[in-house]
Design an enzyme around this catalytic site. Structure first.
Site, PDB file in Angstrom:
ATOM      1  N   GLU A 276      89.202  23.816  66.885  1.00 29.16           N
ATOM      2  CA  GLU A 276      88.249  24.514  67.772  1.00 29.16           C
ATOM      3  C   GLU A 276      88.834  25.823  68.283  1.00 29.16           C
ATOM      4  O   GLU A 276      88.142  26.841  68.351  1.00 29.16           O
ATOM      5  CB  GLU A 276      87.864  23.622  68.964  1.00 29.16           C
ATOM      6  CG  GLU A 276      87.108  22.346  68.591  1.00 29.16           C
ATOM      7  CD  GLU A 276      85.815  22.629  67.852  1.00 29.16           C
ATOM      8  OE1 GLU A 276      85.159  23.653  68.144  1.00 29.16           O
ATOM      9  OE2 GLU A 276      85.451  21.838  66.964  1.00 29.16           O
ATOM     10  N   ASP A 357      90.239  25.064  59.904  1.00 28.18           N
ATOM     11  CA  ASP A 357      91.128  24.001  59.410  1.00 28.18           C
ATOM     12  C   ASP A 357      92.488  24.582  59.030  1.00 28.18           C
ATOM     13  O   ASP A 357      93.534  24.012  59.324  1.00 28.18           O
ATOM     14  CB  ASP A 357      90.530  23.323  58.156  1.00 28.18           C
ATOM     15  CG  ASP A 357      89.410  22.354  58.510  1.00 28.18           C
ATOM     16  OD1 ASP A 357      89.222  22.067  59.708  1.00 28.18           O
ATOM     17  OD2 ASP A 357      88.716  21.890  57.579  1.00 28.18           O
TER      18      ASP A 357
HETATM   19 ZN   LIG Z   1      84.568  23.825  63.301  1.00 30.27          ZN
END
Ligand SMILES: [Zn+2]
Length: 410
Positions: A276, A357
Site C-alpha cells: 500500500e 508488489d
Molecule cells: Zn494494490
C-alpha cells in the site's frame, strides 16, 4: 433521427449484455482447469470444491440479475417509461431543477427498491451459505437507509448544481461543472475517512504493540512517516479481509480490516502495508486522481455538445426537449466509450499493482507478500483459474498466479 438513436441505444444494451455473458461463460469453462505448481496446496480439496461452487453460484446469480435488468430497461425504452416518469415529475414542480431532481429521484428509488431482493439474496443466501456473511438484518437495513440519505444529499446536491449551471451558462457549463465536481472529489478524497466511513464503520487507531512496532520499523526503513494507522471493523459485514490507503497529503492514512489482522501473521501484514505504501510512494494515488479529473473534463465537454439535442429526449419517448431525458440517453450512448476507458484504467491499475508488489519485494518482503496473498485468496475463495479475457475486462488486480510469478522473478 431520434428513431436511429433509439435503435443505437437498444443495440448497445444488447451488445453489452451479450459480451458480458460471453465473458462469464468463458470464465466458467476455465473453472477446474489444471492448477500450475505455484497454486497447488493453497486450497485443500474441500476448499477448492467450495471455491468452484462459489464461483458457479455467483455466475448463475449474475446471469439472472443482469437478464432481469436488461428486460426491465428494454421495457422502459419500448413503452416510453422514461418520458412517462418525466411527465409525472414535471407535475410535481415546474422549476427545472426540482422537476429534474424528482425525476432522477423516482428512477433511483424505483430501481433501488426493485434491486433489494437481489441484494438480500446475495448477502443472506449466497454469502451466508459460503460462510462470508456477517451482516445482520439490522445492519443491512441501516446501510440501506444511510445510503439513501447520502444519495439524496450528495447525489442530489451535485446533480442539482449541474442542472442549475447548465441553465445558467449553457455553452460554458462544462467548464464550471468540471471545476466544481473536481473540487468536490478532491475534498471527498481528503475527508472521506472523516465524513463518510464513520457512518458505516468504526475506525480505531492501531494499538501499541508488536504489530505497530513492526510497521513503524518498516516505515522508517522506507522513509515513510506512518502515523495514521487505523483498524476498521470490516468483520461487521463480511469475513473477507482487506487493507487500503486513503487520503492526500496530511490526511493520508492506512486502514486495516480487523479480519486482516486476525488472518495474517505480523510479517504478512507488514508486507501488505508495504504494498500500500508502494502505491503512495510511486504516486499511483496522485496519478489516478489526475487521470480521473482529466477523464471527467472530457466527459463533460462531450456531454455539452449533445445535451441540448432534442432528438435525445425524443428517442426516449418525449415530445419536447427535456434536460433529464437527454442526460439519460447520453449516458446510454456514452456507455461503450466509458467501457473502453474502464478497460484502460484496469490495464493501468494492474500495472500499478505489479509495481507496488515490486516495491514491497525490494524491502525483502516478497515471500511474506506471497503468503499473505495466498491467505487472502483462500479466505475469500478467489477463482484461481480465471479466463484471461475475463481478467483483461474486469480485473483491477493481476491474478494471484501472475502476482506470484512476478514477485518470484524480481
Ligand atoms: Zn494494490
Amino acid at each position: 433521427m431520434y428513431q436511429t438513436i433509439f435503435i443505437i441505444i437498444v443495440a448497445i444494451l444488447l451488445a453489452e449484455y451479450l459480451i458480458s455473458r460471453l465473458l462469464d461463460n468463458l470464465n466458467t469453462q476455465w473453472r477446474g482447469k489444471e492448477l500450475p505448481n505455484e497454486l497447488i496446496g493453497i486450497y485443500d480439496e474441500d476448499k477448492y470444491k467450495k471455491s468452484q461452487e462459489y464461483g458457479k453460484t455467483n455466475s448463475r446469480f449474475s446471469l439472472i440479475s443482469s437478464s432481469f435488468q436488461l428486460v426491465l430497461i428494454l421495457l422502459m425504452l419500448f413503452l416510453g417509461g422514461f418520458a412517462w416518469f418525466d411527465e409525472i415529475a414535471q407535475g410535481f414542480s415546474s422549476h427545472f431543477v426540482w422537476s429534474a431532481l424528482i425525476f432522477f429521484g423516482i428512477l433511483f428509488f424505483l430501481s433501488d427498491i426493485i434491486n433489494i431482493p437481489f441484494s438480500v439474496y446475495s448477502t443472506f443466501v449466497i454469502e451466508e451459505k459460503f460462510g462470508f456473511n456477517k451482516t445482520t438484518v439490522k445492519t443491512f437495513i441501516l446501510d440501506k437507509l444511510k445510503g439513501w440519505l447520502l444519495t439524496i444529499i450528495i447525489g442530489g446536491g451535485i446533480l442539482g448544481f449541474i442542472i442549475w449551471l447548465y441553465f445558467q451558462t449553457t455553452d460554458m457549463f462544462w467548464i464550471y461543472a468540471w471545476i466544481g465536481l473536481s473540487g468536490f472529489s478532491i475534498f471527498m478524497t481528503m475527508f472521506y475517512s472523516n465524513l463518510i466511513v464513520p457512518l458505516f464503520n468504526k475506525q480505531t487507531p492501531l494499538e501499541e504493540g508488536e504489530l505497530r512496532e513492526a510497521i513503524s520499523k518498516f516505515g522508517k526503513k522506507a522513509g515513510f512517516k506512518i502515523d495514521k494507522i487505523y483498524v476498521i471493523d470490516g468483520s461487521k459485514r463480511s469475513s473477507k479481509a482487506n487493507a487500503y490507503f486513503t487520503g492526500l497529503g496530511k490526511k493520508k492514512r492506512i486502514v486495516l480490516y480487523d479480519t486482516l489482522i486476525n488472518d495474517l501473521e505480523i510479517d504478512e501484514i507488514v508486507a501488505v502495508l508495504a504494498h500500500e505504501i508502494g502505491h503512495y510512494k510511486l504516486k499511483h494515488t496522485l496519478v489516478s486522481m489526475i487521470l480521473s479529473i482529466i477523464q471527467s473534463g472530457v466527459i463533460f465537454y462531450i456531454l455539452s455538445l449533445f445535451i441540448g439535442n432534442k432528438d435525445l429526449s425524443m428517442a426516449l419517448g418525449a415530445e419536447k426537449y427535456s434536460f433529464e431525458l437527454s442526460l439519460i440517453a447520453f449516458g446510454m450512448l456514452f456507455s461503450p466509450i466509458s467501457t473502453v476507458i474502464g478497460l484502460f484504467m484496469n490495464v493501468f491499475s494492474r500495472k500499478n499493482e505489479y509495481q507496488a508488489d515490486k516495491f514491497a519485494n525490494s524491502y525483502g518482503l516478497g515471500n511474506s507478500l506471497i503468503s499473505s496473498l495466498k491467505k487472502l485468496s483462500l479466505s475469500s475463495l478467489t477463482n484461481l483459474t480465471p479466463h484471461p479475457a475475463y481478467v483483461f475486462a474486469y480485473y483491477s488486480h493481476p491474478t494471484l498466479y501472475q502476482r506470484i510469478l512476478a514477485i518470484k522473478k524480481n
